[in-house]
Design a protein around this motif. Sequence first.
Motif, PDB file in Angstrom:
ATOM      1  N   LEU A 125       0.895  -7.452   5.383  1.00  0.00           N
ATOM      2  CA  LEU A 125       1.281  -7.200   4.001  1.00  0.00           C
ATOM      3  C   LEU A 125       1.937  -5.822   3.955  1.00  0.00           C
ATOM      4  CD1 LEU A 125       1.221  -7.742   0.914  1.00  0.00           C
ATOM      5  CD2 LEU A 125      -1.091  -6.747   0.903  1.00  0.00           C
ATOM      6  N   LEU A 127       3.365  -2.907   1.401  1.00  0.00           N
ATOM      7  CA  LEU A 127       3.388  -2.399   0.039  1.00  0.00           C
ATOM      8  C   LEU A 127       4.639  -1.544  -0.105  1.00  0.00           C
ATOM      9  CD1 LEU A 127      -0.386  -1.411  -0.314  1.00  0.00           C
ATOM     10  CD2 LEU A 127       0.722  -3.560  -0.965  1.00  0.00           C
ATOM     11  N   ARG A 137      13.854  -6.319   2.006  1.00  0.00           N
ATOM     12  CA  ARG A 137      12.808  -7.278   1.637  1.00  0.00           C
ATOM     13  C   ARG A 137      13.100  -8.647   2.244  1.00  0.00           C
ATOM     14  NH1 ARG A 137       9.842  -5.652  -3.157  1.00  0.00           N
ATOM     15  NH2 ARG A 137      10.637  -3.669  -3.970  1.00  0.00           N
ATOM     16  N   ASP A 145       4.408 -10.472   4.158  1.00  0.00           N
ATOM     17  CA  ASP A 145       4.466 -10.526   2.703  1.00  0.00           C
ATOM     18  C   ASP A 145       4.826  -9.132   2.201  1.00  0.00           C
ATOM     19  OD1 ASP A 145       3.631 -13.174   2.757  1.00  0.00           O
ATOM     20  OD2 ASP A 145       1.506 -12.625   2.571  1.00  0.00           O
ATOM     21  N   VAL A 146       5.702  -9.054   1.227  1.00  0.00           N
ATOM     22  CA  VAL A 146       6.114  -7.769   0.656  1.00  0.00           C
ATOM     23  C   VAL A 146       5.720  -7.755  -0.814  1.00  0.00           C
ATOM     24  CG1 VAL A 146       8.022  -6.189   0.210  1.00  0.00           C
ATOM     25  CG2 VAL A 146       8.038  -7.607   2.289  1.00  0.00           C
ATOM     26  N   ALA A 147       4.948  -6.746  -1.207  1.00  0.00           N
ATOM     27  CA  ALA A 147       4.504  -6.609  -2.589  1.00  0.00           C
ATOM     28  C   ALA A 147       4.926  -5.253  -3.118  1.00  0.00           C
ATOM     29  CB  ALA A 147       2.986  -6.760  -2.679  1.00  0.00           C
ATOM     30  N   ASP A 148       5.237  -5.192  -4.395  1.00  0.00           N
ATOM     31  CA  ASP A 148       5.598  -3.922  -5.023  1.00  0.00           C
ATOM     32  C   ASP A 148       4.371  -3.024  -5.121  1.00  0.00           C
ATOM     33  OD1 ASP A 148       8.281  -4.555  -5.420  1.00  0.00           O
ATOM     34  OD2 ASP A 148       7.838  -5.636  -7.271  1.00  0.00           O
ATOM     35  N   LEU A 149       4.577  -1.755  -4.878  1.00  0.00           N
ATOM     36  CA  LEU A 149       3.497  -0.774  -4.918  1.00  0.00           C
ATOM     37  C   LEU A 149       3.684   0.120  -6.137  1.00  0.00           C
ATOM     38  CD1 LEU A 149       1.090   0.663  -3.493  1.00  0.00           C
ATOM     39  CD2 LEU A 149       2.774   2.096  -2.352  1.00  0.00           C
ATOM     40  N   GLY A 155      -2.206  -0.280  -5.315  1.00  0.00           N
ATOM     41  CA  GLY A 155      -2.163  -0.962  -4.031  1.00  0.00           C
ATOM     42  C   GLY A 155      -3.543  -1.340  -3.543  1.00  0.00           C
ATOM     43  N   LEU A 158      -4.814  -4.244  -5.503  1.00  0.00           N
ATOM     44  CA  LEU A 158      -4.172  -5.474  -5.031  1.00  0.00           C
ATOM     45  C   LEU A 158      -4.892  -5.991  -3.784  1.00  0.00           C
ATOM     46  CD1 LEU A 158      -0.397  -6.193  -4.772  1.00  0.00           C
ATOM     47  CD2 LEU A 158      -1.829  -6.547  -2.775  1.00  0.00           C
ATOM     48  N   ARG A 162      -7.083  -9.523  -3.244  1.00  0.00           N
ATOM     49  CA  ARG A 162      -6.737 -10.486  -2.184  1.00  0.00           C
ATOM     50  C   ARG A 162      -7.869 -10.659  -1.176  1.00  0.00           C
ATOM     51  NH1 ARG A 162      -0.310 -10.570  -0.834  1.00  0.00           N
ATOM     52  NH2 ARG A 162       0.442 -10.330  -2.972  1.00  0.00           N
TER      53      ARG A 162
END
Length: 242
Positions: A125, A127, A137, A145-149, A155, A158, A162
């Motif tokens: 993952l 962030l 991205r 997986d790329v998630a906005d921080l 973070g 998040l 998960r």
Amino acid sequence: MVRELAGLSDDELVRLYPRADRPWLRVNFVSSLDGAVAVDGLSAGLSGADDKRVFRLLRMLCDAVLVGAGTLRDEDYRPLTLDPVRRAWRQEHGLVAYPRLVVVSGTLRLDPAAPALAQAPVRPLILAGPAAPAAARRALAPVADVADLPDLAGGLRLLHARGLPQVLCEGGPLLLGALGAADLIDELCLTVSPLLAGAGAGRITAGTPHPPRPMRTVHVLAAGEGLLLTRHLRRDAATPGP
């Protein structure tokens, strides 16, 4: 009181470094006597066999390994694999076989082919910061997986959401400084190497200054090669345990 690490079994070490019964951020670093984070650009010059043993044990105990993108590149991270004994311990204690790699990257300057990402046993993952380009991205999407921080506190929330409540941060200095500034660190495990690195070497923390964060020392282990393995909790935190 200082204890000798020699002769301690892995089960005894697990009791000295327990998983917490609540979301928890543990940070693990090695430094010289004068606070340097590396020798000749790498932390390996400060470490030793006993430090590496505890390093591997802390990975066994966590749900996620949190690392800054710069440290991932500079230290040439390998995939987060564990040996069969440690995988078996995790599964016997209701954990998945491997911890998940979590990378903090403001710009996503990461190579999708890097072994830590492309060969990870669990999909990493990342962030990402708001300035991360869309093209980066897309390039990383096949391997992570790329998630906005929004911020580091967000973070961590998040990760908890998960199913990753026990987080182990392995650096680097900018990430440690940012976590300290946000007052998010529950525990610091610091190995002190008996050498003076001298001027020019970076220190274990960097970035924006922040107020002092009082800690209390839980234990000090004397190890081979003159290393001291120390463990500290934030002063207002109860000792974690199962």
